[in-house]
Write an enzyme that holds these catalytic residues in place. Structure first.
Site, PDB file in Angstrom:
ATOM      1  N   ARG A   1      42.691  24.357   2.528  1.00  0.00           N
ATOM      2  CA  ARG A   1      42.539  23.447   1.217  1.00  0.00           C
ATOM      3  C   ARG A   1      42.961  22.126   1.325  1.00  0.00           C
ATOM      4  NH1 ARG A   1      40.224  27.213   1.993  1.00  0.00           N
ATOM      5  NH2 ARG A   1      40.064  29.147   0.768  1.00  0.00           N
TER       6      ARG A   1
ATOM      7  N   SER B   1      40.696  28.228  -9.014  1.00  0.00           N
ATOM      8  CA  SER B   1      42.265  28.834  -8.604  1.00  0.00           C
ATOM      9  C   SER B   1      42.978  27.563  -8.963  1.00  0.00           C
ATOM     10  CB  SER B   1      42.392  29.178  -7.424  1.00  0.00           C
ATOM     11  OG  SER B   1      41.547  30.507  -6.947  1.00  0.00           O
TER      12      SER B   1
ATOM     13  N   GLU C   1      46.209  23.238  -7.164  1.00  0.00           N
ATOM     14  CA  GLU C   1      45.037  22.952  -6.133  1.00  0.00           C
ATOM     15  C   GLU C   1      43.966  22.046  -6.913  1.00  0.00           C
ATOM     16  OE1 GLU C   1      41.165  25.752  -4.571  1.00  0.00           O
ATOM     17  OE2 GLU C   1      43.412  26.436  -4.247  1.00  0.00           O
TER      18      GLU C   1
END
Length: 378
Positions: free
Chosen positions: A166, A250, A370
């Site tokens: 990520r 998320s 995130e």
């Protein structure tokens, strides 16, 4: 220059937060996008590039700068030097899930497990999106980008983007600036030409998620349909009628920790080994070689642990919300912070800080957000 009447960013982000920017530009072509960015950069204004707004957490105050909306679209087939593969060059503003649907319809494999992920194609490499064992790093060949420092357009190979879990050199991590300031104009992927026949699925993570036995054969269309259904059950496919989808997906990353720290967590906490970096090549000058070769460095691989499990087992369950708050965890997925209607960025941030505190208190680990945070702090 295609200036438009500025709209509240709460209408353009999936978390439904953010005020009205001072200026807004809609770029429908690559030329418009490049011209807009060069003008804004030349003026020295604060700027924000906005795609689908699905990985963005904006503060409550108006944005005192220019928002450039990337609305470019289009898919171009290109030859691949590898037999049995095809390359697709896709404009940055193209909807990601529309691209997945297009690839599946064409019998191309490599991104079908990432069905239903919201956002645009240009944003995908920035955080190396992934789901169920597939990541864009596995199929990405290069990106075309406009560099903020040089003001030049260039094709950059995937290997130079620092793609990791990520992350990439282009991502604005919480509390730090990106290693390279640039805007993606197009993305080139290389996908396998598998057609519509059923075939065994190699990835254990995808098989587990879809309930497939080892060696069981399914088509790419079957995978897409079942991934979409799985994501819908978790409230992870955008739906205006479902408040559980008013989120940034998320909100916290699964944590990557050392093997020794992972052993301090309960055995029931889901975890996955992360492949370690290979040792660098050892070069000993001939004139310095004395016959001794140092032993290879041994190191246990890091471990990725489930943030959702940590949250739920710190006493914060699905649907949790603080008193009088309009922000809550999704009733379907413990990783998604949701706007239940009119929640401010302050309310969402308060909930995020509470969750961080609970997980740290129970397990000694600080979860990291995130999404990209602008005008808001945790």
């Amino acid at each position: 220059m295609p200036d438009v009447e500025p709209r509240p960013l709460a209408q353009l982000t999936t978390l439904r937060t953010g005020g009205i920017p001072a200026r807004m530009i809609d770029a429908h072509t690559t030329d418009e996008l490049v011209a807009a960015l060069l003008e804004v950069w030349g003026d020295g204004d604060d700027w924000l590039v906005l795609g689908g707004g699905s990985n963005l957490f904006m503060g409550d105050e108006p944005f005192d700068g220019t928002v450039v909306r990337v609305l470019t679209e289009g898919v171009e087939w290109m030859p691949s030097p590898r037999p049995g593969f095809a390359r697709l060059k896709v404009q940055a503003g193209h909807d990601w899930d529309a691209l997945v649907a297009y690839a599946v319809e064409a019998g191309l494999a490599g991104i079908e497990a990432m069905s239903g992920i919201p956002g645009t194609v240009g944003a995908a490499p920035v955080q190396n999106i992934g789901a169920y064992g597939q990541e864009i790093v596995q199929t990405l060949i290069e990106v075309e980008l406009l560099d903020h420092a040089t003001r030049e357009v260039s094709a950059v190979p995937a290997a130079e983007l620092g793609l990791g879990f990520r992350t990439s050199v282009l991502k604005h991590h919480y509390g730090s600036a990106p290693l390279r300031s640039a805007v993606i104009l197009s993305v080139t992927l290389e996908l396998a030409e598998v057609g519509h026949a059923e075939r065994p699925i190699a990835g254990a993570q995808l098989r587990t998620a879809l309930g497939l036995a080892e060696g069981q054969a399914v088509s790419v269309a079957w995978i897409r349909d079942h991934v979409l259904e799985t994501r819908r059950r978790k409230g992870m496919v955008l739906d205006d009628t479902d408040p559980d989808t008013s989120s940034a997906g998320s909100f916290f990353q699964n944590a990557v920790v050392s093997a020794s720290f992972a052993r301090t967590l309960p055995d029931e906490c889901p975890r996955w080994p992360v492949a370690p970096d290979l040792d660098p090549v050892l070069v000993i000058p001939l004139e310095a070689f004395d016959g001794y070769i140092p032993p290879a460095r041994t190191q246990q691989p890091d471990v990725k642990v489930s943030a959702a499990w940590l949250i739920e087992h710190s006493g914060v369950g699905k649907g949790f919300k603080l008193p009088r708050s309009r922000a809550a965890l999704s009733s379907k997925h413990a990783l998604a912070l949701t706007n239940r209607g009119g929640a401010t960025a302050g309310e969402l941030a308060e909930l995020a800080r509470f969750i961080q505190g609970r997980v740290q208190s129970e397990f000694g680990l600080i979860l990291q957000p995130e999404p990209v945070l602008i005008g808001v702090e945790l």
